[in-house]
Design a protein around this motif. Structure first.
Motif, PDB file in Angstrom:
ATOM      1  N   ARG A 232       0.840  -1.202   0.000  1.00 28.59           N
ATOM      2  CA  ARG A 232       0.000   0.000   0.000  1.00 28.59           C
ATOM      3  C   ARG A 232       0.880   1.259   0.000  1.00 28.59           C
ATOM      4  O   ARG A 232       0.643   2.200  -0.753  1.00 28.59           O
ATOM      5  N   GLU A 233       1.914   1.197   0.812  1.00 28.19           N
ATOM      6  CA  GLU A 233       2.802   2.361   0.906  1.00 28.19           C
ATOM      7  C   GLU A 233       3.531   2.608  -0.424  1.00 28.19           C
ATOM      8  O   GLU A 233       3.619   3.742  -0.909  1.00 28.19           O
ATOM      9  N   TYR A 234       4.018   1.523  -1.036  1.00 27.73           N
ATOM     10  CA  TYR A 234       4.736   1.654  -2.308  1.00 27.73           C
ATOM     11  C   TYR A 234       3.820   2.253  -3.376  1.00 27.73           C
ATOM     12  O   TYR A 234       4.169   3.221  -4.053  1.00 27.73           O
ATOM     13  N   ILE A 235       2.625   1.677  -3.521  1.00 25.21           N
ATOM     14  CA  ILE A 235       1.716   2.154  -4.577  1.00 25.21           C
ATOM     15  C   ILE A 235       1.242   3.583  -4.276  1.00 25.21           C
ATOM     16  O   ILE A 235       1.201   4.432  -5.177  1.00 25.21           O
ATOM     17  N   ASP A 236       0.934   3.881  -3.032  1.00 25.80           N
ATOM     18  CA  ASP A 236       0.525   5.249  -2.686  1.00 25.80           C
ATOM     19  C   ASP A 236       1.626   6.236  -3.062  1.00 25.80           C
ATOM     20  O   ASP A 236       1.353   7.324  -3.573  1.00 25.80           O
ATOM     21  N   ASN A 237       2.874   5.835  -2.853  1.00 27.40           N
ATOM     22  CA  ASN A 237       3.992   6.718  -3.189  1.00 27.40           C
ATOM     23  C   ASN A 237       4.203   6.826  -4.699  1.00 27.40           C
ATOM     24  O   ASN A 237       4.711   7.824  -5.185  1.00 27.40           O
ATOM     25  N   CYS A 238       3.800   5.786  -5.457  1.00 33.64           N
ATOM     26  CA  CYS A 238       3.819   5.886  -6.926  1.00 33.64           C
ATOM     27  C   CYS A 238       2.768   6.901  -7.375  1.00 33.64           C
ATOM     28  O   CYS A 238       3.031   7.774  -8.205  1.00 33.64           O
ATOM     29  N   VAL A 239       1.574   6.742  -6.801  1.00 34.29           N
ATOM     30  CA  VAL A 239       0.455   7.599  -7.188  1.00 34.29           C
ATOM     31  C   VAL A 239       0.745   9.065  -6.829  1.00 34.29           C
ATOM     32  O   VAL A 239       0.287   9.989  -7.503  1.00 34.29           O
ATOM     33  N   ALA A 240       1.560   9.279  -5.799  1.00 32.69           N
ATOM     34  CA  ALA A 240       1.910  10.653  -5.377  1.00 32.69           C
ATOM     35  C   ALA A 240       2.745  11.375  -6.440  1.00 32.69           C
ATOM     36  O   ALA A 240       2.885  12.606  -6.402  1.00 32.69           O
ATOM     37  N   GLY A 241       3.316  10.623  -7.379  1.00 33.58           N
ATOM     38  CA  GLY A 241       4.000  11.238  -8.524  1.00 33.58           C
ATOM     39  C   GLY A 241       5.242  12.044  -8.176  1.00 33.58           C
ATOM     40  O   GLY A 241       5.981  11.696  -7.250  1.00 33.58           O
ATOM     41  N   GLU A 242       5.460  13.148  -8.922  1.00 32.78           N
ATOM     42  CA  GLU A 242       6.689  13.953  -8.761  1.00 32.78           C
ATOM     43  C   GLU A 242       6.830  14.464  -7.338  1.00 32.78           C
ATOM     44  O   GLU A 242       7.942  14.669  -6.843  1.00 32.78           O
ATOM     45  N   GLU A 243       5.689  14.727  -6.695  1.00 35.24           N
ATOM     46  CA  GLU A 243       5.716  15.289  -5.324  1.00 35.24           C
ATOM     47  C   GLU A 243       6.043  14.229  -4.283  1.00 35.24           C
ATOM     48  O   GLU A 243       6.434  14.552  -3.174  1.00 35.24           O
ATOM     49  N   GLY A 244       5.877  12.935  -4.641  1.00 34.26           N
ATOM     50  CA  GLY A 244       6.092  11.848  -3.682  1.00 34.26           C
ATOM     51  C   GLY A 244       7.554  11.478  -3.547  1.00 34.26           C
ATOM     52  O   GLY A 244       8.411  12.025  -4.247  1.00 34.26           O
ATOM     53  N   PRO A 245       7.851  10.536  -2.651  1.00 37.19           N
ATOM     54  CA  PRO A 245       9.251  10.159  -2.376  1.00 37.19           C
ATOM     55  C   PRO A 245       9.974   9.514  -3.561  1.00 37.19           C
ATOM     56  O   PRO A 245      11.195   9.532  -3.606  1.00 37.19           O
ATOM     57  N   HIS A 246       9.250   8.961  -4.541  1.00 36.32           N
ATOM     58  CA  HIS A 246       9.948   8.382  -5.698  1.00 36.32           C
ATOM     59  C   HIS A 246      10.339   9.463  -6.705  1.00 36.32           C
ATOM     60  O   HIS A 246      11.123   9.217  -7.608  1.00 36.32           O
ATOM     61  N   GLY A 247       9.715  10.627  -6.573  1.00 35.94           N
ATOM     62  CA  GLY A 247      10.077  11.784  -7.398  1.00 35.94           C
ATOM     63  C   GLY A 247       9.806  11.615  -8.889  1.00 35.94           C
ATOM     64  O   GLY A 247      10.487  12.206  -9.719  1.00 35.94           O
ATOM     65  N   LYS A 248       8.836  10.781  -9.248  1.00 37.44           N
ATOM     66  CA  LYS A 248       8.489  10.673 -10.669  1.00 37.44           C
ATOM     67  C   LYS A 248       6.996  10.381 -10.846  1.00 37.44           C
ATOM     68  O   LYS A 248       6.355   9.827  -9.952  1.00 37.44           O
TER      69      LYS A 248
END
Ligand code: AHG
Ligand code: MN
Ligand code: MN
Length: 336
Positions: free
Chosen positions: A222-238
């Motif tokens: 859940r955390e990984y996918i939520d951070n994907c969905v967060a996009g550029e603003e999220g921790p993955h930065g994309k």
């Protein structure tokens, strides 16, 4: 190898490179599998014209509703493999036990494990389906293999592949020396080499997961996918894109063509069963393909191909695709 050569020539050539001692049995076996895929492709293409859509009115051993084409494809595989003396035994998602060759049939040294029609619920809506196969060796000297002889880890596979029935039919396979893709020329009736040395990009911005299961997932997913969905603003930065075809073959094929990550994790609904996808018919062969193309295939905690099988119909959590993204998911699991 030259683009435009046939699958048969390709296999013969590959075997010759191994030192010229090949008996032809392996070449013959892969040819049998290709023949089965051609026959399935032909039927899938005709669809409702020949009345093959819809349910068969039965369930397989795992409780999945069987479609007419699940059973037809299974029969096509058996027919293609049991009469040529290359195969010693078979196991399939659609059969409760292993398939033992009838008395008097010549037994070969290879065991073939398959999902005859993957994503079969797509049949009725005219969307991609596929076939997945895995080739193992029967233990030395075994002529009548038992279920135990099939209990080999994915790392023991000598070949694996899939055929995707899409706008065109493509057979993609590996014998442990890279991944090659062939496109079926329906008029000539041959798979022709079109994709040499397929490689999965190490990084990706595309994920595939059934998002409707979000509430059942474990925290790391859940955390990984939520951070994907967060996009550029999220921790993955994309910014990510999402795809879900509901046929693993189609998802993995897309990943082989342009990268991505495909996940069917353990969740609250499938926890008791150990996951949704099947280790022997789906997890292992697709892992071999993905790894051979430079990608990674994990349960979230380690390589799928190192899982010790204890049951033919065993299930496994699946995270596979672009190497760096799979590693990222493993990190989410590692920190719990
Ligand atoms: P099969 O048709 O062989 O049972 O496999 C279907 C599998 C897999 O290919 C696909 O990724 C997944 O089930 C789809 O699951 P959802 O029903 O959750 O979309
Ligand atoms: Mn399947
Ligand atoms: Mn299936």
């Amino acid at each position: 190898m030259q683009i435009g050569t046939t699958l048969t020539n390709f296999i013969i050539e590959e075997q010759r490179k191994l030192g010229g001692q090949a008996s032809g049995e392996f070449t013959g076996l892969l040819n049998d599998i290709a023949t089965a895929c051609k026959a399935i492709s032909n039927l899938v293409n005709k669809g409702d014209l020949i009345g093959i859509l819809g349910v068969a009115g039965s369930e397989n051993v795992m409780g999945d509703e069987q479609k007419k084409m699940d059973l037809i494809s299974n029969d096509i595989f058996i027919e293609a493999l049991e009469n040529n003396g290359h195969c010693g035994g078979m196991a399939s998602e659609e059969m409760e036990d292993i398939y033992e060759l009838a008395e008097g049939k010549v037994r070969g040294k290879y065991l073939v494990v398959f999902d005859p029609l993957d994503g079969s619920s797509n049949m009725d809506i005219n969307v991609n389906v596929g076939t997945i196969f895995s080739v193992l060796k029967a233990p030395e000297g075994v002529k009548n293999p038992t279920k135990e002889d099939f209990m080999q880890k994915g790392t023991e596979q000598v070949a694996a592949g899939y055929c995707v029935y899409g706008p065109s039919s493509m057979l993609v396979m590996t014998t442990g020396n890279g991944v090659t893709g062939f496109t079926l020329d329906q008029n000539v009736g041959e798979f022709i080499l079109t994709h040499d040395d397929m490689k999965i990009p190490e990084d990706t911005k595309e994920f595939a997961i059934n998002m409707s299961n979000r509430r059942f997932w474990e925290a790391p997913v859940r955390e990984y996918i939520d951070n994907c969905v967060a996009g550029e603003e999220g921790p993955h930065g994309k910014r990510y894109n999402m795809r879900w075809v509901a046929a693993m073959v189609a998802e993995v094929h897309r990943i082989l063509c342009r990268g991505g990550i495909f996940m069917y994790p353990l969740d609250e609904r499938n926890r008791d069963k150990g996951g949704k996808l099947r280790l022997m018919y789906e997890g292992n062969p697709m892992s071999m393909i993905v790894e051979q193309a430079g990608g990674a295939a994990s349960t979230g905690h380690g390589r799928i191909m190192e899982v010790e099988p204890t049951d033919l119909h065993q299930r496994v959590p699946v995270v596979m695709g672009s190497k760096n993204e799979v590693a990222r998911v493993e990190e989410y699991y590692a920190k719990g």
